[in-house]
Design a protein around this motif. Structure first.
Motif, PDB file in Angstrom:
ATOM      1  N   PRO A 148       0.842  -1.205   0.000  1.00 47.48           N
ATOM      2  CA  PRO A 148       0.000   0.000   0.000  1.00 47.48           C
ATOM      3  C   PRO A 148       0.876   1.253   0.000  1.00 47.48           C
ATOM      4  N   VAL A 149       0.317   2.349  -0.522  1.00 47.30           N
ATOM      5  CA  VAL A 149       1.106   3.575  -0.622  1.00 47.30           C
ATOM      6  C   VAL A 149       0.981   4.478   0.600  1.00 47.30           C
ATOM      7  N   THR A 150      -0.079   4.332   1.385  1.00 48.10           N
ATOM      8  CA  THR A 150      -0.228   5.166   2.578  1.00 48.10           C
ATOM      9  C   THR A 150      -0.108   4.304   3.832  1.00 48.10           C
ATOM     10  N   PHE A 151       0.266   4.942   4.946  1.00 46.69           N
ATOM     11  CA  PHE A 151       0.389   4.199   6.198  1.00 46.69           C
ATOM     12  C   PHE A 151      -0.972   3.661   6.641  1.00 46.69           C
ATOM     13  N   ALA A 152      -2.020   4.451   6.477  1.00 51.87           N
ATOM     14  CA  ALA A 152      -3.366   3.997   6.857  1.00 51.87           C
ATOM     15  C   ALA A 152      -3.749   2.742   6.072  1.00 51.87           C
ATOM     16  N   SER A 153      -3.420   2.715   4.793  1.00 48.01           N
ATOM     17  CA  SER A 153      -3.705   1.534   3.970  1.00 48.01           C
ATOM     18  C   SER A 153      -2.866   0.342   4.403  1.00 48.01           C
ATOM     19  N   LEU A 154      -1.628   0.605   4.820  1.00 43.67           N
ATOM     20  CA  LEU A 154      -0.759  -0.462   5.302  1.00 43.67           C
ATOM     21  C   LEU A 154      -1.316  -1.060   6.597  1.00 43.67           C
ATOM     22  N   VAL A 155      -1.769  -0.208   7.509  1.00 44.07           N
ATOM     23  CA  VAL A 155      -2.359  -0.680   8.760  1.00 44.07           C
ATOM     24  C   VAL A 155      -3.574  -1.556   8.472  1.00 44.07           C
ATOM     25  N   GLU A 156      -4.423  -1.131   7.555  1.00 48.24           N
ATOM     26  CA  GLU A 156      -5.617  -1.906   7.193  1.00 48.24           C
ATOM     27  C   GLU A 156      -5.232  -3.229   6.528  1.00 48.24           C
ATOM     28  N   MET A 157      -4.223  -3.197   5.661  1.00 49.03           N
ATOM     29  CA  MET A 157      -3.763  -4.412   4.996  1.00 49.03           C
ATOM     30  C   MET A 157      -3.223  -5.403   6.035  1.00 49.03           C
ATOM     31  N   ILE A 158      -2.445  -4.927   7.007  1.00 50.94           N
ATOM     32  CA  ILE A 158      -1.898  -5.795   8.057  1.00 50.94           C
ATOM     33  C   ILE A 158      -3.031  -6.385   8.890  1.00 50.94           C
ATOM     34  N   LYS A 159      -4.045  -5.601   9.185  1.00 49.84           N
ATOM     35  CA  LYS A 159      -5.204  -6.094   9.944  1.00 49.84           C
ATOM     36  C   LYS A 159      -5.877  -7.241   9.183  1.00 49.84           C
ATOM     37  N   THR A 160      -6.108  -7.042   7.908  1.00 46.99           N
ATOM     38  CA  THR A 160      -6.732  -8.066   7.067  1.00 46.99           C
ATOM     39  C   THR A 160      -5.846  -9.309   6.991  1.00 46.99           C
ATOM     40  N   LEU A 161      -4.552  -9.106   6.802  1.00 47.56           N
ATOM     41  CA  LEU A 161      -3.597 -10.203   6.735  1.00 47.56           C
ATOM     42  C   LEU A 161      -3.618 -11.005   8.036  1.00 47.56           C
ATOM     43  N   ALA A 162      -3.594 -10.310   9.168  1.00 48.93           N
ATOM     44  CA  ALA A 162      -3.605 -10.980  10.471  1.00 48.93           C
ATOM     45  C   ALA A 162      -4.918 -11.726  10.694  1.00 48.93           C
ATOM     46  N   ASP A 163      -6.030 -11.097  10.355  1.00 50.11           N
ATOM     47  CA  ASP A 163      -7.323 -11.769  10.508  1.00 50.11           C
ATOM     48  C   ASP A 163      -7.344 -13.067   9.704  1.00 50.11           C
ATOM     49  N   TYR A 164      -6.836 -13.004   8.482  1.00 49.50           N
ATOM     50  CA  TYR A 164      -6.845 -14.173   7.623  1.00 49.50           C
ATOM     51  C   TYR A 164      -5.876 -15.253   8.121  1.00 49.50           C
ATOM     52  N   TRP A 165      -4.580 -14.896   8.274  1.00 50.92           N
ATOM     53  CA  TRP A 165      -3.556 -15.896   8.569  1.00 50.92           C
ATOM     54  C   TRP A 165      -3.581 -16.398   9.994  1.00 50.92           C
ATOM     55  N   PHE A 166      -4.074 -15.593  10.939  1.00 53.88           N
ATOM     56  CA  PHE A 166      -3.993 -15.999  12.336  1.00 53.88           C
ATOM     57  C   PHE A 166      -5.319 -16.390  12.956  1.00 53.88           C
ATOM     58  N   ASP A 167      -6.421 -15.954  12.380  1.00 53.32           N
ATOM     59  CA  ASP A 167      -7.726 -16.292  12.951  1.00 53.32           C
ATOM     60  C   ASP A 167      -8.527 -17.257  12.084  1.00 53.32           C
ATOM     61  N   LEU A 168      -8.392 -17.149  10.781  1.00 53.88           N
ATOM     62  CA  LEU A 168      -9.214 -17.934   9.879  1.00 53.88           C
ATOM     63  C   LEU A 168      -8.533 -19.227   9.427  1.00 53.88           C
ATOM     64  N   VAL A 169      -7.289 -19.120   9.020  1.00 56.04           N
ATOM     65  CA  VAL A 169      -6.555 -20.237   8.439  1.00 56.04           C
ATOM     66  C   VAL A 169      -5.946 -21.124   9.521  1.00 56.04           C
ATOM     67  N   GLU A 170      -5.939 -22.417   9.287  1.00 57.12           N
ATOM     68  CA  GLU A 170      -5.216 -23.357  10.144  1.00 57.12           C
ATOM     69  C   GLU A 170      -3.818 -23.506   9.560  1.00 57.12           C
ATOM     70  N   LEU A 171      -2.820 -23.115  10.343  1.00 52.61           N
ATOM     71  CA  LEU A 171      -1.444 -23.221   9.897  1.00 52.61           C
ATOM     72  C   LEU A 171      -0.805 -24.488  10.447  1.00 52.61           C
ATOM     73  N   PRO A 172       0.148 -25.069   9.700  1.00 46.04           N
ATOM     74  CA  PRO A 172       0.817 -26.259  10.219  1.00 46.04           C
ATOM     75  C   PRO A 172       1.705 -25.887  11.391  1.00 46.04           C
ATOM     76  N   LYS A 173       1.881 -26.817  12.294  1.00 44.54           N
ATOM     77  CA  LYS A 173       2.817 -26.615  13.400  1.00 44.54           C
ATOM     78  C   LYS A 173       4.229 -26.735  12.848  1.00 44.54           C
ATOM     79  N   ASN A 174       5.154 -25.986  13.423  1.00 39.78           N
ATOM     80  CA  ASN A 174       6.543 -26.059  12.977  1.00 39.78           C
ATOM     81  C   ASN A 174       7.105 -27.442  13.218  1.00 39.78           C
ATOM     82  N   PRO A 175       7.820 -27.979  12.233  1.00 39.08           N
ATOM     83  CA  PRO A 175       8.443 -29.285  12.430  1.00 39.08           C
ATOM     84  C   PRO A 175       9.590 -29.161  13.415  1.00 39.08           C
ATOM     85  N   LYS A 176      10.029 -30.294  13.945  1.00 39.61           N
ATOM     86  CA  LYS A 176      11.169 -30.291  14.867  1.00 39.61           C
ATOM     87  C   LYS A 176      12.440 -30.202  14.041  1.00 39.61           C
ATOM     88  N   LEU A 177      13.102 -29.069  14.152  1.00 39.41           N
ATOM     89  CA  LEU A 177      14.365 -28.907  13.413  1.00 39.41           C
ATOM     90  C   LEU A 177      15.500 -28.608  14.348  1.00 39.41           C
TER      91      LEU A 177
END
Length: 151
Positions: free
Chosen positions: A122-151
């Motif tokens: 995004p070109v503005t900070f306000a748009s970046l904040v909104e994009m991060i909010k959407t990204l976080a809602d999607y990746w951390f609340d909606l999607v099931e992520l795999p657990k990290n493997p043992k490395l």
């Protein structure tokens, strides 16, 4: 946020101002995620493979999400993405391209390489904040992520 407390975010971006703005946008959204920053594709791969300055696996855990700029020095985002998706220990990590590029060629190439999402910065900070909010809602609340493997 449900899962986000345990998910580290690795941001690969060579632009110091973009890194600062991303950090501020995360803080603005009150995200509890631990953030790590690297400045080029070589550092990104060192971080992910625990080499050199990033050998401490406790201090530099595998991230649950990578935000990747495409145009970086030494090794660009495209090369790093290809390596990540070819590595059996890393390919499960979601990678979101976050770049200034709007080139159709970049969009097609990164999806061919296995990117999870392609976002134009995004070109503005306000748009970046909104994009991060959407990204976080999607990746951390909606999607099931795999657990990290043992490395």
């Amino acid at each position: 946020m449900t899962q986000s407390k345990s998910i580290a975010i690795l941001i690969a971006d060579d632009d110091a101002e973009d890194r600062m703005l991303l950090r501020e946008a995360m803080e603005e959204n009150h995200l509890p995620n631990e953030l790590f920053f690297v400045e080029n594709g070589e550092e990104l791969m060192d971080f992910l493979c625990h080499r050199g300055n990033y050998a401490d696996k406790e201090g530099y855990p595998l991230p649950g999400l990578i935000l990747l700029d495409l145009n970086m020095p030494k090794k660009d985002g495209r090369e790093a993405l290809k390596e990540i998706k070819e590595d059996v220990n890393l390919k499960h990590i979601p990678v979101v391209v976050l770049t200034t590029s709007k080139a159709e060629e970049d969009i097609l190439k990164t999806y061919d390489l296995g990117v999870s999402s392609f976002i134009t910065k995004p070109v503005t900070f306000a748009s970046l904040v909104e994009m991060i909010k959407t990204l976080a809602d999607y990746w951390f609340d909606l999607v099931e992520l795999p657990k990290n493997p043992k490395l």
